[in-house]
Design a protein around this motif. Structure first.
Motif, mmCIF file in Angstrom:
data_model
loop_
_atom_site.group_PDB
_atom_site.id
_atom_site.type_symbol
_atom_site.label_atom_id
_atom_site.label_comp_id
_atom_site.label_asym_id
_atom_site.label_seq_id
_atom_site.Cartn_x
_atom_site.Cartn_y
_atom_site.Cartn_z
ATOM 1 N N THR A 45 -3.754 -17.900 -20.733
ATOM 2 C CA THR A 45 -2.464 -18.945 -20.965
ATOM 3 C C THR A 45 -1.549 -18.579 -20.012
ATOM 4 N N CYS A 46 -1.222 -19.137 -19.211
ATOM 5 C CA CYS A 46 -0.224 -19.171 -18.004
ATOM 6 C C CYS A 46 0.783 -20.180 -18.013
ATOM 7 N N ILE A 47 2.212 -19.875 -17.919
ATOM 8 C CA ILE A 47 3.132 -20.747 -18.024
ATOM 9 C C ILE A 47 4.255 -20.356 -16.956
ATOM 10 N N VAL A 48 4.957 -21.029 -16.146
ATOM 11 C CA VAL A 48 5.945 -20.786 -15.331
ATOM 12 C C VAL A 48 7.248 -21.330 -16.046
ATOM 13 N N GLU A 49 8.012 -19.947 -16.151
ATOM 14 C CA GLU A 49 9.332 -20.390 -16.635
ATOM 15 C C GLU A 49 10.428 -20.071 -15.749
ATOM 16 N N ALA A 50 11.746 -20.299 -16.153
ATOM 17 C CA ALA A 50 12.702 -19.865 -15.275
ATOM 18 C C ALA A 50 13.165 -18.413 -15.422
ATOM 19 N N PRO A 68 9.536 -26.931 -10.327
ATOM 20 C CA PRO A 68 10.225 -26.803 -11.649
ATOM 21 C C PRO A 68 9.566 -25.801 -12.704
ATOM 22 N N SER A 69 10.616 -25.216 -13.630
ATOM 23 C CA SER A 69 9.934 -24.434 -14.580
ATOM 24 C C SER A 69 9.263 -25.348 -15.540
ATOM 25 N N GLY A 70 8.307 -24.647 -16.660
ATOM 26 C CA GLY A 70 7.869 -25.283 -17.573
ATOM 27 C C GLY A 70 6.251 -25.803 -17.277
ATOM 28 N N LEU A 71 5.992 -25.767 -15.872
ATOM 29 C CA LEU A 71 4.510 -25.796 -15.504
ATOM 30 C C LEU A 71 3.664 -24.976 -16.075
ATOM 31 N N ARG A 72 2.194 -25.361 -16.481
ATOM 32 C CA ARG A 72 1.263 -24.545 -16.974
ATOM 33 C C ARG A 72 0.568 -24.171 -15.503
#
Length: 270
Positions: free
Chosen positions: A29-34, A259-263
């Motif tokens: 699982t990989c998520i881009v966050e601020a 943007p943040s929130g991307l998988r």
């Protein structure tokens, strides 16, 4: 030889070394966050004169995002600043001191010829000493006025709410004319430079991941592409329920295009 035999036996009994990281990242699982989310509130209570940003607006560190009504505080500071900048009192006291020393010099001359009495000479000396003290007091008062002006300036500055980070306005909670309180966020800023990619890997990958390890993060959705990244931290323990640990990667976003929130998916360097 005995030590060598012991080492060989120990290695034979040890569990097999984990395979390449690619085997673990395929389903990770990989998520881009601020990098951070800052909730800006007022340090003091007061009415908002204005909120100077809107949702989605980019801001730089130090930008004013909102202002509290501060006409009274500003007027008080302006008065104190003028007092601190004025040296009129100091110059007047210095003129009195100079005049006192001129009188003292004349009376000393007259006292030497017995024209002036000892009492007159002592009075002149006392007047000169008092004049010296008055000059020092005037200088001290000006220094105190400067400190007071600095304190009042800090109060005025507190009426301006500034962003501590560069990022994007994620939420505007209050607007001009509304009452601000330290417990209620006025603006929420999402820090988007750098971004952080949070990757959850199975425990078998733990010994293969280290801070500084390079990687490539592939995004899909609003932004397509592959971007360089590097590991900045990993959990100190394995989550017993899922058997996974979190690894955080730094992802450059200087142009603010991501943007943040991307998988995402990740591929670590060898």
């Amino acid at each position: 030889m005995r030590h060598l035999a012991f080492l060989v036996a120990a290695l034979a009994a040890a569990p097999a070394v984990a395979g390449p990281l690619d085997a673990y990242t395929a389903d990770a699982t990989c998520i881009v966050e601020a990098n951070s989310v800052v909730h800006l509130s007022s340090p003091t209570q007061g009415t908002l004169a204005s909120v100077d940003v809107v949702r989605g607006q980019a801001v730089k560190a130090g930008d004013v995002v909102a202002r509290l009504e501060s006409s009274v505080e500003q007027a008080t500071y302006d008065e104190a600043a003028q007092k601190a900048a004025s040296d009129v009192v100091v110059r007047a006291k210095e003129a009195d001191r100079d005049n006192a020393y001129r009188k003292l010099a004349r009376i000393r001359t007259l006292a030497e010829t017995k024209i002036a009495s000892v009492d007159q000479l002592q009075d002149a000396e006392t007047t000169a000493v008092i004049a010296d003290a008055a000059v020092e007091q005037a200088k001290f008062d000006q220094q105190v006025a400067a400190v007071e002006a600095k304190r009042l300036k800090a109060i005025v500055d507190q009426r301006e709410i500034r962003s501590p980070v560069a990022g994007v306005v994620a939420k505007v909670g209050l607007h001009g004319g509304e009452f601000a309180d330290p417990t209620v966020p006025i603006v929420v800023i999402s820090e988007n430079q750098p971004l952080r990619a949070e990757v959850y890997l199975p425990s078998g990958a733990y010994p293969l991941v280290a801070v500084g390890l390079g990687a490539e993060v592939t995004l899909a959705g609003a932004v397509d592409g592959t971007f360089p990244a590097a590991v900045t931290s990993k959990d100190a323990e394995i989550d017993p329920a899922s058997g996974t640990f979190q690894t955080v990667l730094k992802l450059d976003n200087a142009d603010g295009a991501i943007p943040s929130g991307l998988r995402c998916s990740v591929k670590f360097a060898s």
